[in-house]
Design a protein around this motif. Structure first.
Motif, PDB file in Angstrom:
ATOM      1  N   PRO A   1       8.757  16.891  -3.110  1.00  0.00           N
ATOM      2  CA  PRO A   1       9.260  15.545  -2.767  1.00  0.00           C
ATOM      3  C   PRO A   1       8.660  15.066  -1.458  1.00  0.00           C
TER       4      PRO A   1
ATOM      5  N   VAL B   1      17.575  16.910   0.348  1.00  0.00           N
ATOM      6  CA  VAL B   1      18.122  17.204  -0.977  1.00  0.00           C
ATOM      7  C   VAL B   1      17.924  15.978  -1.865  1.00  0.00           C
ATOM      8  N   SER B   2      18.063  16.182  -3.173  1.00  0.00           N
ATOM      9  CA  SER B   2      17.904  15.094  -4.128  1.00  0.00           C
ATOM     10  C   SER B   2      19.196  14.308  -4.262  1.00  0.00           C
ATOM     11  N   ASP B   3      19.094  13.124  -4.866  1.00  0.00           N
ATOM     12  CA  ASP B   3      20.283  12.349  -5.196  1.00  0.00           C
ATOM     13  C   ASP B   3      21.121  13.116  -6.217  1.00  0.00           C
TER      14      ASP B   3
ATOM     15  N   ASP C   1      16.887  23.220  -5.314  1.00  0.00           N
ATOM     16  CA  ASP C   1      16.568  21.869  -4.863  1.00  0.00           C
ATOM     17  C   ASP C   1      16.371  21.832  -3.352  1.00  0.00           C
ATOM     18  N   TYR C   2      17.217  22.549  -2.626  1.00  0.00           N
ATOM     19  CA  TYR C   2      17.094  22.610  -1.164  1.00  0.00           C
ATOM     20  C   TYR C   2      15.768  23.267  -0.762  1.00  0.00           C
TER      21      TYR C   2
ATOM     22  N   GLN D   1      21.348  23.765  -6.743  1.00  0.00           N
ATOM     23  CA  GLN D   1      21.401  23.262  -5.370  1.00  0.00           C
ATOM     24  C   GLN D   1      20.486  24.069  -4.452  1.00  0.00           C
TER      25      GLN D   1
ATOM     26  N   PHE E   1      23.051  15.636  -5.441  1.00  0.00           N
ATOM     27  CA  PHE E   1      23.029  17.055  -5.057  1.00  0.00           C
ATOM     28  C   PHE E   1      24.401  17.702  -5.215  1.00  0.00           C
TER      29      PHE E   1
ATOM     30  N   TRP F   1      13.070  23.457  -2.537  1.00  0.00           N
ATOM     31  CA  TRP F   1      11.993  22.560  -2.964  1.00  0.00           C
ATOM     32  C   TRP F   1      11.723  21.496  -1.905  1.00  0.00           C
ATOM     33  N   HIS F   2      12.780  20.967  -1.307  1.00  0.00           N
ATOM     34  CA  HIS F   2      12.625  19.920  -0.294  1.00  0.00           C
ATOM     35  C   HIS F   2      12.180  20.481   1.058  1.00  0.00           C
TER      36      HIS F   2
END
Length: 359
Positions: free
Chosen positions: A196, A201-203, A216-217, A213, A205, A219-220
């Motif tokens: 990203p 975090v993504s929308d 995703d964390y 979660q 989350f 990944w960001h």
């Protein structure tokens, strides 16, 4: 040792006072301020109203002069009210000592432009900056220690020369330039779109399952962590190599080899413990350097809502309570971490005695 700790704690007070004093009086000579920000906003709105043909604002009725740039035409009562609101109706010296008295009890006041206290803002943004600094420091150690050991064992070989060249290049690259390179290459979409481009975090989350979660964390946070790690990684690798080279040449290593111990046993059973003392003890200092040095630029580039970005935006908006509140916290934290770093040196190597060295 207690005398040394006491002296260091006592020195924190004048050091922190000097930091705040210098920055406070420097700010007094910087053009612009919260009053000018309000006046500028009013001028922009008035110009917009005039352009659409609705006439000028009723506020701009007094054509007198003003000590503030752009303040001509504003009623004196309005400017006086702004000065009182922001505390500029008092002399600078009085404002400074009032600020110091409040800061002694960690009362940083409220943000000029947000309806929230500065301490709440710091608590809200602190986890992002700590997360970035901690992961960057851990990654730097995970890469630098094995690489530094490998370079020390293969000192003078092609592997050592090539990796030293890469490390020097990495050290010379500014963090912000490396961050932009990572964004363009891996997140911008021009070449690859693997990560990203912004945020932590993504929308949605909160609605994700715990495993998603975590993924995703991670990944960001990957690109910001790599961008923050580059300078610390280079320094730590060379420090590890030189520390191991110093230990390998000592007499106890020659004795261990003469007794028939394997190279791995000599390296990791004897050399490693002594060579790693300075590396382990330097962990707090490296963490705080990554935490302070990279947070401002990296958080701004990757749009991470942390202390660095908050401080940058506060400086641009002349939000002085936020600026001085974060400066006070950063200064205090840096001085305390410096003391803890010295204590860690003594903890990992009891032979070190700062009192004897000072004497």
């Amino acid at each position: 040792m207690l005398n040394y700790i006491f002296r260091r704690i006592v020195l924190i007070v004048p050091t922190l006072f000097g930091i705040m004093l210098i920055n406070f009086f420097l700010v007094q000579f910087v053009p612009g301020g919260p009053v000018e920000q309000i006046i500028s906003d009013l001028e922009s709105r008035t110009s917009f109203i005039d352009n659409i043909g609705s006439g000028s604002s009723e506020l701009l009725t007094n054509n007198g002069s003003s000590k503030y740039k752009g303040g001509a035409g504003l009623p004196k009562d309005f400017i006086t009210e702004l000065e009182t609101q922001f505390g500029f109706d008092r002399p600078p010296v009085e404002r400074f000592f009032a600020m110091i008295r409040s800061y002694l009890v960690f009362d940083f006041g409220e943000s000029y432009f947000r309806s929230i206290s500065v301490i709440e803002l710091i608590k809200e943004k602190m986890p992002v900056s700590i997360s970035l600094g901690l992961w960057s420091t851990i990654l730097a150690y995970l890469i630098s220690i094995p690489l530094g050991i490998k370079k020390a064992v293969n000192d003078g070989t092609n592997f050592d020369n090539w990796t030293s060249s890469l490390i020097i290049i990495g050290y010379a690259i500014p963090a912000f330039l490396f961050a932009i390179f990572l964004l363009v290459l891996f997140a911008g979409g021009s070449y690859l779109k693997l990560f990203p481009i912004r945020g932590l975090v993504s929308d949605g989350f909160e609605e994700m399952p715990i495993t998603q979660q975590i993924l995703d964390y991670l990944w960001h946070i990957t690109l910001p962590v790599f961008a923050s790690t580059i300078s610390a990684f280079a320094t730590l690798t060379l420090l590890t190599k030189n520390s191991f080279l110093d230990e390998i040449k000592k007499q106890y290593v020659i004795t261990a080899r003469a007794k028939g111990l394997s190279e791995g046993k000599v390296l990791y059973g004897h050399v490693f413990r002594n060579a790693m003392l300075i590396i382990i003890a330097g962990f707090p200092g490296i963490f705080i350097s990554v935490f302070f040095g990279s947070s401002l630029i990296i958080e701004t580039i990757f749009s991470l809502d942390g202390l660095g970005r908050m401080g940058f935006e506060a400086a641009v908006a002349r939000d002085y309570p936020v600026v001085f509140g974060t400066l006070y916290m950063f200064g205090l934290l840096g001085l305390v971490i410096g003391l803890l770093s010295d204590l860690m040196y003594v903890w990992v190597d009891p032979r070190i005695d700062f009192e004897v060295r000072q004497g």
